[in-house]
Design an enzyme around this catalytic site. Structure first.
Site: not given
Length: 356
Positions: A140, A142
């Site tokens: 995970h 951005h």
């Protein structure tokens, strides 16, 4: 400072102001150095954790030449959009990883840059696909969507994501930069000290609340092409829609996060077994809330909605919401106000040739 003006002559007043200014600059510089040191420490700890895991796997027995079970040869990538409840959802993955026996890895890019260099794209694809010690893995971070197929990968990862009403996401991000949240309340934020409300920012035409700041969810789904990051690009919107349908296993919405988790648990129990119950009854560590957030007025919302950028981002959000609700409608049934996952609804028959 009023007392200084009364007690000190003008030259000393000026000297006091200069000293105060130098002190403020010195403190800001020290804070910046501390933040940089913290970043270096976090990276060093992460490298140490990786080495420990690899050494542990080596002691337990090398896996490099051993084919993984199909159930274990799975990688999920959650290229999380900022301020869409991504930390709340990721915390569930962390809480379940030991019990469900998979690894969780945070993709920490410099300054949270969502676009990787070409060489980093190659490194990342190679890591994700060949790092057997980390499989099954949940990555995970951005980062914008990255097409693994263009790198000649045989088995692509499973992409998932969550998006949010674009204005609500921007408002949350605006206050987050100023006041942080209840997850790490002591951390100094980039805009800390700025007390201007979102309404005041929009009224003054501020840059932090400009319509261009809405342009984020589309490029995250569009990917690493230059056109994806051209604000207001119709091509980027259509590419984001295409990727959402064809490249993402499931995309939920912040406003219906529990249903998103329920569907993931039903479809991917290897990772998400127990997630729904954990979300409903677990500790409040999953619930991350931005501090000091003030809802915008109708006038502020109406002003932003006049923008073509909002119209495109909202079109994408509505597209994602419709697709999510379509998937949910075919996966659950409702009884007494509660949703229940449907049992298997197909079977095989007329199997030939007949076995003796």
């Amino acid at each position: 400072m009023g007392l200084l003006r009364i007690m000190l002559p003008p030259k000393l007043q000026l000297l006091a102001v200069l000293v105060f200014g130098v002190a403020v600059l010195f403190l800001e510089n020290q804070i910046q150095k501390l933040e940089e040191s913290r970043g270096k420490l976090e990276r060093a700890i992460a490298r140490h954790e990786v080495r420990e895991i690899e050494q542990r796997h080596t002691v337990d027995g090398p896996r490099q030449d051993v084919a993984l079970d199909e159930e274990d040869d799975v990688v999920i990538i959650y290229n999380r959009v900022p301020k869409t409840a991504s930390t709340s959802f990721t915390n569930i993955a962390y809480d379940l990883c030991a019990k469900n026996k998979y690894h969780v890895l945070h993709i920490n890019t410099t300054k949270n840059n969502p676009v990787m260099s070409l060489q980093d794209q190659v490194r990342f694809v190679k890591n994700v696909t060949s790092w057997k010690e980390m499989k099954p893995g949940f990555y995970h971070g951005h980062i914008s969507y990255l097409d693994f197929a263009k790198f000649g990968v045989k088995k692509k990862p499973i992409y998932i994501n969550v998006i949010r009403d674009p204005i609500e996401r921007l408002v949350s991000y605006y206050y987050f930069l100023r006041f942080g949240d209840d997850y790490r309340p002591g951390l100094r934020r980039r805009k800390q000290g700025d007390k201007k409300t979102f309404d005041e920012c929009v009224a003054a035409g501020g840059s932090d609340c400009a319509p261009e700041k809405l342009w984020l969810q589309i490029p995250f789904f569009c990917g690493h092409s230059s056109e994806c990051w051209n604000v207001g690009s119709r091509w980027a919107l259509e590419q984001a829609k295409y990727n959402l349908i064809n490249e993402y296993f499931l995309v939920g919405v912040t406003e219906e996060l529990e249903d998103f988790i329920m569907l993931l648990e039903a479809a991917l129990p290897r990772f998400f077994r127990g997630a729904t119950e954990l979300y409903r009854t677990g500790k409040k560590s999953h619930l991350r809330k931005t501090t000091e957030k003030k809802l915008p007025t109708k006038e502020t919302i109406a002003k932003l909605q006049q923008s073509e950028i909002w119209k495109m981002e909202n079109e994408f959000y509505e597209f994602a919401l419709e697709q999510f609700q379509f998937v949910r409608a075919h996966a659950v049934r409702e009884k007494d106000g509660e949703l229940y996952i449907l049992a298997q609804n197909f079977f095989y028959e007329k199997i030939y040739p007949k076995s003796n």
